[in-house]
Design a protein around this motif. Structure first.
Motif, PDB file in Angstrom:
ATOM      1  N   GLU A 110      25.626 -26.143   6.363  1.00 28.93           N
ATOM      2  CA  GLU A 110      25.380 -26.198   4.869  1.00 28.93           C
ATOM      3  C   GLU A 110      26.686 -25.101   4.347  1.00 28.93           C
ATOM      4  N   PHE A 111      27.347 -24.427   5.136  1.00 31.37           N
ATOM      5  CA  PHE A 111      28.374 -23.562   4.588  1.00 31.37           C
ATOM      6  C   PHE A 111      29.644 -23.648   5.391  1.00 31.37           C
ATOM      7  N   TYR A 112      29.721 -24.240   6.391  1.00 34.29           N
ATOM      8  CA  TYR A 112      30.856 -24.437   7.244  1.00 34.29           C
ATOM      9  C   TYR A 112      31.080 -25.939   7.730  1.00 34.29           C
ATOM     10  N   ASP A 113      31.898 -26.667   7.299  1.00 37.16           N
ATOM     11  CA  ASP A 113      32.222 -27.685   8.070  1.00 37.16           C
ATOM     12  C   ASP A 113      32.524 -27.769   9.525  1.00 37.16           C
ATOM     13  N   SER A 114      33.068 -26.798  10.051  1.00 41.24           N
ATOM     14  CA  SER A 114      33.108 -26.588  11.541  1.00 41.24           C
ATOM     15  C   SER A 114      31.903 -26.734  12.208  1.00 41.24           C
ATOM     16  N   HIS A 115      30.881 -26.084  11.782  1.00 37.17           N
ATOM     17  CA  HIS A 115      29.413 -25.925  12.224  1.00 37.17           C
ATOM     18  C   HIS A 115      28.909 -27.256  12.208  1.00 37.17           C
ATOM     19  N   SER A 116      29.201 -28.201  11.014  1.00 36.04           N
ATOM     20  CA  SER A 116      28.530 -29.458  10.885  1.00 36.04           C
ATOM     21  C   SER A 116      29.288 -30.275  11.928  1.00 36.04           C
ATOM     22  N   TYR A 117      30.349 -30.214  12.143  1.00 40.16           N
ATOM     23  CA  TYR A 117      31.240 -31.134  13.053  1.00 40.16           C
ATOM     24  C   TYR A 117      30.867 -30.884  14.577  1.00 40.16           C
ATOM     25  N   ALA A 118      30.513 -29.420  14.782  1.00 42.49           N
ATOM     26  CA  ALA A 118      29.744 -29.239  16.198  1.00 42.49           C
ATOM     27  C   ALA A 118      28.441 -29.688  16.386  1.00 42.49           C
ATOM     28  N   ILE A 119      27.548 -29.954  15.296  1.00 40.34           N
ATOM     29  CA  ILE A 119      26.132 -30.519  15.300  1.00 40.34           C
ATOM     30  C   ILE A 119      26.488 -32.137  15.871  1.00 40.34           C
ATOM     31  N   LYS A 120      27.291 -32.700  14.996  1.00 34.77           N
ATOM     32  CA  LYS A 120      27.575 -33.791  14.963  1.00 34.77           C
ATOM     33  C   LYS A 120      27.934 -34.283  16.535  1.00 34.77           C
ATOM     34  N   CYS A 121      28.947 -33.467  17.234  1.00 29.96           N
ATOM     35  CA  CYS A 121      29.244 -33.853  18.585  1.00 29.96           C
ATOM     36  C   CYS A 121      28.122 -33.428  19.562  1.00 29.96           C
ATOM     37  N   LEU A 122      27.321 -32.388  19.205  1.00 28.50           N
ATOM     38  CA  LEU A 122      26.453 -32.329  20.313  1.00 28.50           C
ATOM     39  C   LEU A 122      25.331 -33.310  20.037  1.00 28.50           C
ATOM     40  N   ARG A 182      20.210 -16.338  35.451  1.00 27.62           N
ATOM     41  CA  ARG A 182      19.876 -17.178  34.114  1.00 27.62           C
ATOM     42  C   ARG A 182      20.191 -16.312  32.978  1.00 27.62           C
ATOM     43  N   ILE A 183      21.032 -16.730  32.190  1.00 23.05           N
ATOM     44  CA  ILE A 183      21.514 -15.962  30.777  1.00 23.05           C
ATOM     45  C   ILE A 183      21.123 -16.835  29.891  1.00 23.05           C
ATOM     46  N   ARG A 184      20.131 -16.484  29.027  1.00 18.82           N
ATOM     47  CA  ARG A 184      19.759 -17.452  27.797  1.00 18.82           C
ATOM     48  C   ARG A 184      20.156 -16.975  26.589  1.00 18.82           C
ATOM     49  N   PHE A 185      20.666 -17.668  25.740  1.00 16.14           N
ATOM     50  CA  PHE A 185      21.081 -17.101  24.352  1.00 16.14           C
ATOM     51  C   PHE A 185      20.703 -18.152  23.268  1.00 16.14           C
ATOM     52  N   ASN A 186      20.701 -18.059  22.210  1.00 16.51           N
ATOM     53  CA  ASN A 186      20.647 -19.052  21.106  1.00 16.51           C
ATOM     54  C   ASN A 186      21.835 -18.814  20.205  1.00 16.51           C
ATOM     55  N   VAL A 187      22.202 -19.969  19.776  1.00 18.65           N
ATOM     56  CA  VAL A 187      23.315 -20.163  18.745  1.00 18.65           C
ATOM     57  C   VAL A 187      22.951 -20.708  17.204  1.00 18.65           C
ATOM     58  N   GLY A 188      23.064 -19.604  16.570  1.00 19.68           N
ATOM     59  CA  GLY A 188      22.742 -20.248  15.164  1.00 19.68           C
ATOM     60  C   GLY A 188      23.887 -20.717  14.481  1.00 19.68           C
ATOM     61  N   ALA A 230      37.375 -17.098  17.992  1.00 18.51           N
ATOM     62  CA  ALA A 230      37.050 -17.232  16.703  1.00 18.51           C
ATOM     63  C   ALA A 230      38.083 -17.976  15.764  1.00 18.51           C
ATOM     64  N   MET A 231      39.471 -18.215  16.276  1.00 20.44           N
ATOM     65  CA  MET A 231      40.478 -18.753  15.392  1.00 20.44           C
ATOM     66  C   MET A 231      40.113 -20.312  15.955  1.00 20.44           C
ATOM     67  N   LEU A 232      39.803 -20.649  17.030  1.00 16.65           N
ATOM     68  CA  LEU A 232      39.635 -22.022  17.503  1.00 16.65           C
ATOM     69  C   LEU A 232      38.457 -22.386  16.612  1.00 16.65           C
ATOM     70  N   THR A 233      37.393 -21.838  16.592  1.00 11.99           N
ATOM     71  CA  THR A 233      35.953 -21.974  15.924  1.00 11.99           C
ATOM     72  C   THR A 233      36.473 -22.358  14.598  1.00 11.99           C
ATOM     73  N   GLN A 234      37.248 -21.662  13.884  1.00 10.28           N
ATOM     74  CA  GLN A 234      37.421 -22.001  12.481  1.00 10.28           C
ATOM     75  C   GLN A 234      38.104 -23.283  12.142  1.00 10.28           C
ATOM     76  N   THR A 235      38.807 -23.904  13.291  1.00 13.07           N
ATOM     77  CA  THR A 235      39.493 -24.984  13.122  1.00 13.07           C
ATOM     78  C   THR A 235      38.992 -26.156  13.944  1.00 13.07           C
ATOM     79  N   LEU A 236      37.697 -26.071  14.200  1.00 13.00           N
ATOM     80  CA  LEU A 236      36.843 -27.162  14.686  1.00 13.00           C
ATOM     81  C   LEU A 236      36.397 -28.376  13.931  1.00 13.00           C
ATOM     82  N   LEU A 237      37.436 -28.992  13.660  1.00 11.08           N
ATOM     83  CA  LEU A 237      37.091 -30.170  12.750  1.00 11.08           C
ATOM     84  C   LEU A 237      37.786 -31.546  13.268  1.00 11.08           C
ATOM     85  N   GLN A 238      37.275 -32.543  12.826  1.00 12.11           N
ATOM     86  CA  GLN A 238      37.632 -33.911  13.477  1.00 12.11           C
ATOM     87  C   GLN A 238      39.245 -33.936  13.515  1.00 12.11           C
ATOM     88  N   ASP A 239      39.700 -33.756  12.386  1.00 11.04           N
ATOM     89  CA  ASP A 239      41.134 -34.209  12.418  1.00 11.04           C
ATOM     90  C   ASP A 239      42.222 -32.891  12.822  1.00 11.04           C
TER      91      ASP A 239
END
Length: 248
Positions: free
Chosen positions: A12-24, A2-8, A68-77
């Protein structure tokens, strides 16, 4: 293991993070709607996060900078195949195996030259056909003018002879009667020549009409073909799209 980790995430700063939370959250709501037993829910959750992590690791193995490149483009469109292909290309990767990426620059230049040459040849052939039609029309018109001139000359001579013979008819002698018969024979020959010229005129007129109709039909067919056949720019644009997709 088992490997446990947390993702922060910082929506409020990144639209890609907001979209990721919405998907989850959406995925979580769909899981709850299944009403599975707790053990099944846990296993599905483990499988879901494991697949996400390992797929990211796969991308990292391809190119360390790619996740990292894909993370920055993680947006709905931006979540589409085009984005993935462009990011792969930016990372120096290709979706096609080596040797199947399409035409080389030299091959592309050769294809372009061939299409341009074919277009020029078609235009030259059309110009030659039109020139031949114009020459035929000019020749027929000249023949008609010559025939008309001959007919006018024959009619003028016949009229002049008829006037002369009419004036001499009152004082005709046996010798003159013989001349009159000879003149009648000549007049009959002139009449036959006139009929022959008229027949030629009709034939020339018919040929001229046929050539004109043929020229109009050819022009119409050429216009139809030009409407159905893609232009050189259209063919090149299609070839560029195929080349960019690596289908050659």
């Amino acid at each position: 293991m088992r490997i446990r980790f947390n993702v922060g995430l910082e929506p409020e700063f990144y639209d890609s993070h907001s979209y990721a939370i919405k998907c989850l959250r959406l995925w979580q709501q769909e899981e709850k709607a299944r009403n599975d037993e707790s053990e099944v829910v846990l296993q599905r959750r483990i499988q879901f996060h494991r697949d996400l992590y390992l797929s990211g690791l796969f991308l990292h193995e391809l190119a360390p900078q790619l996740p990292a490149m894909l993370t920055q483009t993680l947006l709905q469109d931006r979540v589409n195949c085009q984005t993935l292909a462009s990011q792969l290309s930016a990372a120096g990767l290709s979706l096609q195996p080596a040797g199947e990426n399409g035409l080389s620059d030299k091959q592309w230049q050769k294809l372009t030259a061939m299409l341009e040459e074919a277009s020029v040849s078609a235009q030259q052939a059309a110009a030659v056909d039109l020139t031949e039609v114009e020459q035929q029309l000019s020749q027929l018109q000249q023949q008609m003018l010559e025939g008309q001139a001959q007919l006018n000359s024959v009619l003028a001579n016949a009229t002049e002879n008829l006037v002369t013979q009419t004036q001499a008819a009152a004082s005709a002698t046996p010798a003159q009667d013989s001349q009159q018969a000879e003149f009648s024979a000549q007049l009959e020959q002139l009449k036959q020549g006139q009929d022959k010229l008229m027949a030629q005129m009709k034939s020339l007129s018919s040929q001229l009409a046929q050539v004109s109709v043929g020229a109009l039909a050819n022009n119409s067919a050429a216009n139809d073909n030009s409407a159905d056949t893609p232009s050189l720019e259209t063919q090149l644009e299609r070839a560029r799209r195929v080349k960019s997709k690596g289908l050659w």
